[in-house]
Design an enzyme around this catalytic site. Sequence first.
Site, PDB file in Angstrom:
ATOM      1  N   SER A 148      59.191  48.976  29.770  1.00 33.34           N
ATOM      2  CA  SER A 148      58.099  49.833  29.364  1.00 33.34           C
ATOM      3  C   SER A 148      56.948  48.761  28.727  1.00 33.34           C
ATOM      4  CB  SER A 148      58.451  50.610  28.164  1.00 33.34           C
ATOM      5  OG  SER A 148      57.844  51.607  27.746  1.00 33.34           O
ATOM      6  N   ASP A 242      58.902  60.241  34.684  1.00 31.11           N
ATOM      7  CA  ASP A 242      58.134  59.754  33.874  1.00 31.11           C
ATOM      8  C   ASP A 242      56.694  59.529  34.085  1.00 31.11           C
ATOM      9  OD1 ASP A 242      57.244  57.556  32.226  1.00 31.11           O
ATOM     10  OD2 ASP A 242      58.747  56.121  32.897  1.00 31.11           O
ATOM     11  N   HIS A 272      62.550  57.832  31.493  1.00 34.52           N
ATOM     12  CA  HIS A 272      61.881  56.771  30.792  1.00 34.52           C
ATOM     13  C   HIS A 272      63.103  56.432  29.733  1.00 34.52           C
ATOM     14  CE1 HIS A 272      58.808  54.053  29.770  1.00 34.52           C
ATOM     15  NE2 HIS A 272      59.089  54.118  28.587  1.00 34.52           N
TER      16      HIS A 272
END
Length: 304
Positions: A148, A242, A272
């Site tokens: 991320s 996502d 995610h």
Amino acid sequence: MTAVDYQSLIDAPTWAFIEATNAAYPPDTATLTIADQRAIYDRMCRLFHRGYPPGLAVRDENVAGVPCRIYAGKAPAVIYLHGGGHVVGGLHSHDDVCAEICDRTGLTVVAVDYRLSPENLHPAAFDDACAVIRAVAAEGPVVLAGDSAGGNLAAAAAHALRGSGVRLLGQVLIYPGLGGEVNKGSYLTHAHAPMLSRDDVLFYKDIRHGGPPPEDDPTVYPLRDRDFTGLPPTLAIGAQCDPLADDARDYAARIKAAGGQADWVEEPGLVHGYLRARATVPRAAASFARIVNAISTFAKGDQP
């Protein structure tokens, strides 16, 4: 746009993970104060913490003035940059992930406790990542990994450190946010995905800068660099469900178009944050095995 049927895309073990996460970290958490967000995130991460493999040697120490946690193994070192929207997370949030990477690869892992926003606006986290990478790479080549926001930092550092003498054997980017166009593709298709929404992405995008970010700065948005040559071999992994999914695909495509080595994987039915599901969701376990294998392969100087 036709609504996505998440009930059919996402399997039962993944839904159980989503429900457990939402119970600990409600979807509206991004609307709370930063202090509350961090407290809730830390409690959620403790809930999913898998503990350490037996015999693991771990120590905390500063590297280039940045707090780090070092999981002892052999060379080359893996530098891990955690996710959390540049706002939450730290040495504890991804502690067991790093421990398992160390255990399964046998490599030293250096987890970086970079400075967080909004107290420390960009480029604070980027500077910390680069400083640790330079310091560790002074002892030998390294592999970069991050999820991320950490995937963003890893890629941004890889771009910035080209030509500096730092030897990067490869980078593994896990559902990274790299600066894709927020008004098309997965940002719209999966705008209301479980675990991360497009609104969440927009919130975290601005808070890193105290306002609208610069649009064409590759230290912020690696996807918007104009030069994709000279980058290390890359594995970019997206979660299908996502809003950030297309960033991994597009980033790998840019590297390949520039003559580099890059592979892209979109993990079907995953969301995610699925790293925390690697012990309970078979799809997440398979992806984590792919991640570990890529790190090991890059460490040998090969391509997955």
